[in-house]
Design an enzyme around this catalytic site. Structure first.
Site, PDB file in Angstrom:
ATOM      1  CG  HIS A 187       0.913  -4.681   4.030  1.00 43.42           C
ATOM      2  ND1 HIS A 187       0.966  -3.808   5.480  1.00 43.42           N
ATOM      3  CD2 HIS A 187       0.983  -5.924   4.563  1.00 43.42           C
ATOM      4  CE1 HIS A 187       1.106  -4.559   6.294  1.00 43.42           C
ATOM      5  NE2 HIS A 187       1.099  -5.979   5.871  1.00 43.42           N
TER       6      HIS A 187
HETATM    7  C1  UD1 Z   1       2.702 -11.426   4.146  1.00 48.41           C
HETATM    8  C2  UD1 Z   1       1.901 -11.804   5.103  1.00 48.41           C
HETATM    9  C3  UD1 Z   1       1.280 -10.799   5.871  1.00 48.41           C
HETATM   10  C4  UD1 Z   1       2.517  -9.850   6.370  1.00 48.41           C
HETATM   11  C5  UD1 Z   1       2.994  -8.837   5.068  1.00 48.41           C
HETATM   12  C6  UD1 Z   1       3.988  -8.032   5.805  1.00 48.41           C
HETATM   13  C7  UD1 Z   1       0.542 -13.764   4.943  1.00 48.41           C
HETATM   14  C8  UD1 Z   1      -0.756 -14.383   4.747  1.00 48.41           C
HETATM   15  N1  UD1 Z   1       0.967 -12.566   4.985  1.00 48.41           N
HETATM   16  O1  UD1 Z   1       1.918 -10.238   3.737  1.00 48.41           O
HETATM   17  O2  UD1 Z   1       0.749 -11.323   6.970  1.00 48.41           O
HETATM   18  O3  UD1 Z   1       2.161  -8.479   7.162  1.00 48.41           O
HETATM   19  O4  UD1 Z   1       3.117 -10.084   4.443  1.00 48.41           O
HETATM   20  O5  UD1 Z   1       5.232  -7.897   4.752  1.00 48.41           O
HETATM   21  O6  UD1 Z   1       1.711 -14.365   5.676  1.00 48.41           O
HETATM   22  N2  UD1 Z   1       4.956  -9.547  -3.503  1.00 48.41           N
HETATM   23  C9  UD1 Z   1       6.047  -8.899  -4.397  1.00 48.41           C
HETATM   24  N3  UD1 Z   1       7.034  -8.933  -4.189  1.00 48.41           N
HETATM   25  C10 UD1 Z   1       7.439  -9.512  -2.688  1.00 48.41           C
HETATM   26  C11 UD1 Z   1       6.577 -10.046  -1.851  1.00 48.41           C
HETATM   27  C12 UD1 Z   1       5.336 -10.044  -2.612  1.00 48.41           C
HETATM   28  O7  UD1 Z   1       5.977  -8.639  -5.434  1.00 48.41           O
HETATM   29  O8  UD1 Z   1       8.348  -9.225  -2.193  1.00 48.41           O
HETATM   30  C13 UD1 Z   1       4.045  -9.042  -3.912  1.00 48.41           C
HETATM   31  C14 UD1 Z   1       2.795  -9.621  -5.043  1.00 48.41           C
HETATM   32  O9  UD1 Z   1       2.239  -9.549  -5.677  1.00 48.41           O
HETATM   33  C15 UD1 Z   1       1.829 -11.179  -3.853  1.00 48.41           C
HETATM   34  C16 UD1 Z   1       2.153  -9.979  -2.888  1.00 48.41           C
HETATM   35  O10 UD1 Z   1       2.683  -8.688  -3.054  1.00 48.41           O
HETATM   36  O11 UD1 Z   1       1.161 -11.378  -4.823  1.00 48.41           O
HETATM   37  C17 UD1 Z   1       1.632 -10.837  -1.728  1.00 48.41           C
HETATM   38  O12 UD1 Z   1       2.178 -10.813  -1.096  1.00 48.41           O
HETATM   39  P1  UD1 Z   1       1.977 -12.220  -0.032  1.00 48.41           P
HETATM   40  O13 UD1 Z   1       3.532 -12.895   0.431  1.00 48.41           O
HETATM   41  O14 UD1 Z   1       1.191 -13.432  -0.997  1.00 48.41           O
HETATM   42  O15 UD1 Z   1       1.949 -10.847   1.787  1.00 48.41           O
HETATM   43  P2  UD1 Z   1       1.985  -9.917   1.661  1.00 48.41           P
HETATM   44  O16 UD1 Z   1       0.437  -8.961   1.646  1.00 48.41           O
HETATM   45  O17 UD1 Z   1       2.952  -9.181   1.510  1.00 48.41           O
HETATM   46  N1  UDP Z   2       9.044  -1.341   7.283  1.00 45.71           N
HETATM   47  C1  UDP Z   2      10.350  -0.796   6.520  1.00 45.71           C
HETATM   48  N2  UDP Z   2       9.716  -0.395   5.236  1.00 45.71           N
HETATM   49  C2  UDP Z   2       8.875   0.492   4.918  1.00 45.71           C
HETATM   50  C3  UDP Z   2       8.369   0.199   5.306  1.00 45.71           C
HETATM   51  C4  UDP Z   2       7.487  -0.881   6.506  1.00 45.71           C
HETATM   52  O1  UDP Z   2      11.379  -1.557   6.620  1.00 45.71           O
HETATM   53  O2  UDP Z   2       9.101   1.130   3.889  1.00 45.71           O
HETATM   54  C5  UDP Z   2       9.299  -2.200   8.494  1.00 45.71           C
HETATM   55  C6  UDP Z   2       8.302  -1.113   9.776  1.00 45.71           C
HETATM   56  O3  UDP Z   2       9.248  -0.536  10.765  1.00 45.71           O
HETATM   57  C7  UDP Z   2       8.215  -2.513  10.628  1.00 45.71           C
HETATM   58  C8  UDP Z   2       7.367  -3.644   9.485  1.00 45.71           C
HETATM   59  O4  UDP Z   2       8.270  -3.190   8.468  1.00 45.71           O
HETATM   60  O5  UDP Z   2       9.878  -3.306  11.192  1.00 45.71           O
HETATM   61  C9  UDP Z   2       6.404  -4.058   9.222  1.00 45.71           C
HETATM   62  O6  UDP Z   2       6.828  -4.908   8.321  1.00 45.71           O
HETATM   63  P1  UDP Z   2       5.211  -5.120   7.390  1.00 45.71           P
HETATM   64  O7  UDP Z   2       3.598  -3.639   7.993  1.00 45.71           O
HETATM   65  O8  UDP Z   2       5.306  -4.590   6.347  1.00 45.71           O
HETATM   66  O9  UDP Z   2       4.408  -6.533   8.500  1.00 45.71           O
HETATM   67  P2  UDP Z   2       2.990  -6.669   9.407  1.00 45.71           P
HETATM   68  O10 UDP Z   2       3.606  -6.465  10.854  1.00 45.71           O
HETATM   69  O11 UDP Z   2       1.960  -5.300   9.704  1.00 45.71           O
HETATM   70  O12 UDP Z   2       3.280  -7.886   9.739  1.00 45.71           O
END
Ligand code: UD1
Ligand code: UDP
Length: 359
Positions: free
Chosen positions: A205
């Site tokens: 992601h």
């Molecule tokens: C964010 C964090 C990343 C983390 C991840 C965990 C930052 C810069 N990035 O990335 O470090 O690993 O969360 O999962 O803070 N979206 C939805 N529903 C949601 C949230 C997001 O549809 O509930 C979609 C939207 O299209 C959005 C995109 O995901 O534009 C990205 O969401 P965003 O919160 O900007 O960053 P993540 O990729 O989730």
């Molecule tokens: N996770 C979850 N469901 C999923 C994928 C990940 O519960 O479908 C959990 C996973 O066990 C871990 C956390 O989400 O605890 C990791 O989050 P993510 O990979 O979104 O973010 P990152 O750790 O890279 O910031």
């Protein structure tokens, strides 16, 4: 002592859950401030429901946007709440935009900041999380480093020793608290028609991977080659960002089985029963290490070098042949490494440090 827990995304909810449980157990004066960075049910509320966490007192509903827009809205919203609530300390966890906004708003109001998971570095400033980590650490009064390595990094950056506490990572607490529960409560494998140790689990992601067409295409190609070569199914609970980017790039999932993001108990079960995990997630690199499941990281660096040192994880980057080769290499390793992230009592330790300081 009044604590404000600022969170906004899936991994923060999961990694804060042991700290929230400890606050509840001790009847502490605390509240949750949710920025609303994640808002889809399966990225947010499902974790509150399943982990039985109390509702957030405030939700800023900031949602998605560019980095500046999202962080700016959070900064304004967090500041307003903190001015009214007047906590003694604000806790942030990890490296998201929520963390940066929470730490920055608090420090400018003269409120003490505690950074959980401090001292992680990839030294790759092209990745937005690296900037968030560095800035949050340098805004913080209490730095909860998960490992000795993180402690050393903070000292090398000039942070005074008396602000740093090596506590372990609360992800260990979360895994220990929920693994048994997942065995009792869910049956994710049979639901998905998968056999124990008979599948690969994938999560991808990261912005640097999925927003880059070549890299994302290469990753999917590598996974497809892996299915063909190993004859093992691949299951990929796809993050909404990655799903959107697949559509943007017209990317076919080929032999990779896409499913919606999973709740924590189901995901933990798949993770613990996978033959191997391929990921670019930070939390998943740690959890596989704790669960003794080999991990192949689809990145060129990691801020979790402990996983490489103990041998649970290897960096493959995004080249398709490299993904296949590193996976084959990791399939043959002994799963006898020692978890470097702590004993599962990090949440208790962090709260005790706060009580010693503020009560
Ligand atoms: C964010 C964090 C990343 C983390 C991840 C965990 C930052 C810069 N990035 O990335 O470090 O690993 O969360 O999962 O803070 N979206 C939805 N529903 C949601 C949230 C997001 O549809 O509930 C979609 C939207 O299209 C959005 C995109 O995901 O534009 C990205 O969401 P965003 O919160 O900007 O960053 P993540 O990729 O989730
Ligand atoms: N996770 C979850 N469901 C999923 C994928 C990940 O519960 O479908 C959990 C996973 O066990 C871990 C956390 O989400 O605890 C990791 O989050 P993510 O990979 O979104 O973010 P990152 O750790 O890279 O910031």
């Amino acid at each position: 002592m009044r604590i404000s827990i600022v969170l906004g995304t899936r991994p923060e909810i999961i990694k804060f859950s042991p700290i929230i449980r400890e606050c509840e157990r001790l009847g502490l004066d605390y509240f949750i401030l949710h920025t609303g960075q994640h808002y889809s049910y399966n990225m947010d509320k499902v974790f509150f429901d399943q982990l039985e966490l109390p509702e957030s007192k405030h939700n800023l509903d900031v949602g998605s946007g560019s980095h500046g827009e999202q962080t700016g809205k959070m900064l304004i919203g967090v500041e307003k709440v903190l001015k009214n609530e007047k906590p003694d300390v604000v806790l942030v966890e990890g490296d998201t935009n929520t963390v940066l906004a929470g730490a920055l708003a608090a420090v400018k109001l003269g409120i003490k900041v505690g950074h959980v998971e401090a001292g992680l570095r990839s030294y790759d400033r092209e990745v937005p999380e690296e900037t968030n980590r560095v800035l949050a650490d340098h805004c913080s009064d209490l730095l909860f480093a998960p490992t000795e390595n993180a402690h050393k990094i903070l000292v090398s950056e000039g942070i005074p020793e008396d602000r740093i506490f090596v506590t372990g990572n609360t992800v260990v607490d979360a895994v220990y608290q929920n693994l048994e529960l997942s065995k009792k409560k869910v049956n994710a494998l049979s639901h998905l028609n998968l056999k124990e140790k008979g599948f690969f689990l994938v999560t991808v992601h990261r912005q640097e991977n999925v927003d880059n067409e070549k890299r994302f295409r290469d990753i999917i190609k590598g996974l497809h080659m892996l299915v063909k070569k190993c004859e093992v199914p691949i299951i990929y609970p796809i993050h909404p960002r990655a799903k959107k980017q697949m559509e943007t790039f017209n990317l076919e999932s080929e032999d990779v089985r896409l499913i919606e993001p999973l709740d924590y108990l189901r995901f933990l079960q798949l993770e613990s029963q996978a033959m191997l995990v391929l990921t670019d997630s930070g939390g998943v690199q740690e959890e596989t290490c704790i669960l003794k499941v080999p991990c192949v990281t689809l990145r060129y660096n990691t801020e979790r070098p402990e996983t490489l040192e103990v041998g649970s994880n290897v960096l493959a980057g995004t080249n398709p042949s490299e993904i296949v080769q590193k996976t084959e290499q990791m399939l043959n390793i002994e799963r006898n490494w020692i978890n470097p992230f702590g004993d599962g009592k990090s949440g208790e330790r962090i709260i005790q440090i706060l009580r010693d300081r503020f009560e």
